[in-house]
Design a protein around this motif. Structure first.
Motif, short mmCIF file in Angstrom:
data_model
loop_
_atom_site.label_atom_id
_atom_site.label_comp_id
_atom_site.label_asym_id
_atom_site.label_seq_id
_atom_site.Cartn_x
_atom_site.Cartn_y
_atom_site.Cartn_z
N LEU A 12 0.83 -1.21 0.00
CA LEU A 12 0.00 0.00 0.00
C LEU A 12 0.86 1.25 0.00
O LEU A 12 0.59 2.23 -0.70
N LYS A 13 1.94 1.20 0.79
CA LYS A 13 2.84 2.37 0.86
C LYS A 13 3.49 2.60 -0.51
O LYS A 13 3.62 3.74 -0.96
N ASP A 14 3.88 1.51 -1.17
CA ASP A 14 4.46 1.65 -2.52
C ASP A 14 3.42 2.25 -3.47
O ASP A 14 3.73 3.11 -4.30
N MET A 15 2.21 1.79 -3.33
CA MET A 15 1.14 2.27 -4.22
C MET A 15 0.88 3.77 -4.02
O MET A 15 0.57 4.49 -4.96
N LEU A 16 1.03 4.22 -2.76
CA LEU A 16 0.82 5.64 -2.48
C LEU A 16 1.83 6.53 -3.20
O LEU A 16 1.57 7.71 -3.44
#
Ligand code: 13P
Ligand code: SF4
Length: 363
Positions: free
Chosen positions: A223-227
């Motif tokens: 999720l952090k990468d996606m952000l």
């Protein structure tokens, strides 16, 4: 321990994981239907719903065709609390519940006079499987000083052993209320939802150790990468997701609460950590927004669901038609058990109704 690992040393959890796998083997992906076949089934089902004065009650995780059919025929699509309420209040003589078994059982307990059918009775839930009544009852017996609160995703027998039933849309409010009364809680079965409620309310809660195989796959790191790709995105998560995911979510709630937040938030990009079936309704309520599935473990060996509940996916036009046509897959709940399970279910519905009155009063 990394966030993807489950505590393999826990005997009970290891045994239950095997049990879940056995059930998963039965959840075979239904074959695709041609457009003509789809249209034929829809028309036949519409006729049957009418002639039998039946209502189709579907969950947001079911196939979009079933969701549309429910709404087009005077039935209903919603979260598990709303499904129970609609089933109880509607004037149909028969309810066809497209969802998983606990939803059909709740409908029958709340409406004993109605015939309750399901497209398939094989559709279960990993939380229900991992909370067998004998072990659960023994656990409750060991802690008689605690108020027993169970998630709706449980069998009728587990509900009958509880003081309160809750769904994700109302769990926080109920536990807050119990805490105000000075009560200590025994919570089952979802450990992520339980620990989320514990953190938010600070309540004294003893947690059963089970999880949803769909939500457990969501990964905070992904999720952090996606952000980084969508820096202005809002993250919406179902509270069955792991702690690390909930910690970075902008909004946490039941399926209906996620849909409402997606509609109301100003963000154009919305990352959603729940079953992909919900995207149908999300796109209907906010067609101009960009909805993105939250990352799971991917296609490697650890991903058992990849944001698709295998049991919700077992509901098809074909088995819905068959059940309605032949009155098969009727849900029966033992009368004594139903009477006992009705008490905590009714408690939840009364509490929800009171809460709605309070919210309206404040508006
Ligand atoms: P809701 O009550 O939010 O619809 O959740 C039901 C469920 O099974 C989520 O996985
Ligand atoms: Fe159960 Fe998870 Fe499927 Fe919901 S998504 S019905 S909690 S297995």
């Amino acid at each position: 321990m990394s966030e993807v690992e489950t505590p393999e040393t826990d005997d009970r959890l290891a045994a239950d994981t095997d049990l879940v796998r056995n059930y998963l083997d039965k959840a075979i992906c239904p074959p695709q239907m041609s457009e003509a076949e789809t249209a034929r089934y829809i028309s036949l089902i519409k006729e049957l719903l009418k002639s039998k004065n039946a209502r189709l009650v579907a969950h947001y995780y079911t196939d979009s065709v079933l969701q549309d059919l429910a709404e087009e025929t005077g039935g209903f699509v919603g979260d598990s609390l709303e499904m129970a309420r609609f089933g109880r209040d509607c004037d149909g003589e028969t309810l066809v519940v497209a969802g998983v078994r606990f939803m059909g059982e709740s409908a029958k307990i709340l409406s004993p006079q109605k015939k309750v059918l399901m497209p398939t009775i094989e559709a279960t839930c990993s939380l229900d499987i991992a909370c067998p009544i004998d072990k659960f009852s023994a656990f409750c017996d060991q802690h008689p000083d605690r108020t027993v609160v169970v998630y709706a995703n449980t069998s009728a027998a587990v509900k009958a052993r509880s003081d309160w039933v809750v769904t994700s849309s109302i769990a926080l409010d109920v536990v807050e209320h119990l805490m105000e009364q000075g009560e200590k809680v025994l919570w089952a079965p979802d450990r992520h939802l339980g620990s989320y409620i514990q953190k938010v309310t600070g309540a004294d809660m003893l947690l059963w150790d089970a999880a949803c195989i769909v939500h457990e796959e969501f990964k905070a790191r992904g999720l952090k990468d996606m952000l980084q790709m969508y820096p202005d995105a809002a993250i919406l998560a179902h509270p069955e997701s792991p702690d690390a995911v909930l910690e970075i979510a902008d909004h946490i709630g039941s399926t209906t609460q996620i849909i409402n937040a997606a509609r109301d938030l100003p963000n154009k990009d919305i990352i959603v950590a729940t079953d992909q079936g919900i995207f149908h309704k999300l796109q209907q309520v906010a067609p101009d927004k960009n909805f993105i599935v939250a990352p799971t473990a991917g296609n490697d060996a650890t991903c058992r669901s990849c944001a698709n509940c295998p049991w919700m996916g077992m509901n098809t036009l074909e088995n819905l038609y068959h059940s309605l046509k032949t009155d098969s897959n009727e849900i029966e709940v033992d009368a004594e058990l139903a009477k006992k399970a009705m008490i905590p279910l009714q408690r939840m519905l009364d509490f929800a109704a009171e809460l709605q009155i309070k919210v309206k009063g404040k508006a």
